[in-house]
Write a protein that holds these residues in place. Structure first.
Motif, PDB file in Angstrom:
ATOM      1  N   ASP A  71       0.923  -1.299   0.054  1.00 26.94           N
ATOM      2  CA  ASP A  71       0.001   0.093   0.078  1.00 26.94           C
ATOM      3  C   ASP A  71       0.916   1.146  -0.074  1.00 26.94           C
ATOM      4  OD1 ASP A  71      -2.596  -1.237   0.252  1.00 26.94           O
ATOM      5  OD2 ASP A  71      -1.984  -1.872   2.253  1.00 26.94           O
ATOM      6  N   VAL A  81       5.176   3.999   2.253  1.00 23.22           N
ATOM      7  CA  VAL A  81       4.690   2.656   1.666  1.00 23.22           C
ATOM      8  C   VAL A  81       4.702   1.742   2.843  1.00 23.22           C
ATOM      9  CG1 VAL A  81       5.522   0.501   0.171  1.00 23.22           C
ATOM     10  CG2 VAL A  81       6.382   2.930  -0.297  1.00 23.22           C
ATOM     11  N   CYS A  82       3.783   0.801   2.856  1.00 22.29           N
ATOM     12  CA  CYS A  82       3.457  -0.154   3.790  1.00 22.29           C
ATOM     13  C   CYS A  82       3.454  -1.683   3.205  1.00 22.29           C
ATOM     14  CB  CYS A  82       2.262  -0.034   4.729  1.00 22.29           C
ATOM     15  SG  CYS A  82       2.479  -1.178   6.292  1.00 22.29           S
ATOM     16  N   ALA A 100       7.621  -0.883   6.640  1.00 20.56           N
ATOM     17  CA  ALA A 100       7.081   0.393   6.288  1.00 20.56           C
ATOM     18  C   ALA A 100       8.240   1.044   5.627  1.00 20.56           C
ATOM     19  CB  ALA A 100       6.277   1.212   7.488  1.00 20.56           C
TER      20      ALA A 100
END
Lengths: 122, 122
Positions: A71, A81-82, A100
């Motif tokens: 994501d 971003v994760c 992350a």
């Protein structure tokens, strides 16, 4: 930045990161800078050299990350971003993890400013 | 920002966030702004109103987050936070989750710019 571009950069970064992690962790040096931070299972490291020293010292030969989700959201001209997934170390059973990243633009590419990694078990 | 302060803010934020989430999710509105983004299990929402509408619509009565880890790093005068843990919805079995936040300072407090939530299962 348009959402499709954010998603494309995050996916390409993530795939490159874990492919390189499996192939030769020391090559991840190019993704970090002096101001970059890594928190790895609660241990903190700052700067590309210390981060790579830590990653290179991890006591396994083979590691494979199976990505479940990526994501991403834009911020500060960069990308948040994760990632979740499972990683398999040597011949052990896969373990869930979350990681992350804060990516920062630099020229035509991005570097990692923030990086937090955690195994996620009950 | 000194590391102890980063850790304190992240811990206080996280405890407040999940306590409020259990008590009355609509009260989380004060933590988000128009520019805030939430990605919840892959669905994207922008702005405090849409984010709270989504959280309030989640189809459960009771939810309890058991926090396993809170990791935090400074950036852009803000704080990058990654949480892992388990959440229990109504009488269901606990499920692992990961959630990452970008906190931005505002006056004497912080708001959430980025928020990514994922259940983390195999």
């Amino acid at each position: 930045m348009d959402p499709a571009q954010v998603s494309t950069v995050a996916t390409e970064f993530t795939q490159f990161y874990y492919k390189t992690f499996s192939a030769d962790r020391s090559q991840l040096h190019s993704l970090y800078r002096d101001q970059s931070m890594l928190t790895f299972e609660g241990q903190q490291f700052q700067g590309a050299s210390k981060i790579i020293e830590k990653l290179a010292s991890l006591p396994f030969q083979k590691v494979l990350h199976q990505i479940s989700t990526i994501d991403a959201q834009p911020n500060f001209n960069g990308i948040f971003v994760c990632v979740t997934g499972a990683l398999q170390v040597d011949e052990d059973a896969p373990q869930r993890f979350a990681q992350a990243f804060q990516l920062i633009p630099e020229g035509t590419s991005y570097y990692v400013l923030n990086d937090i990694f955690r195994l996620n078990y009950g």
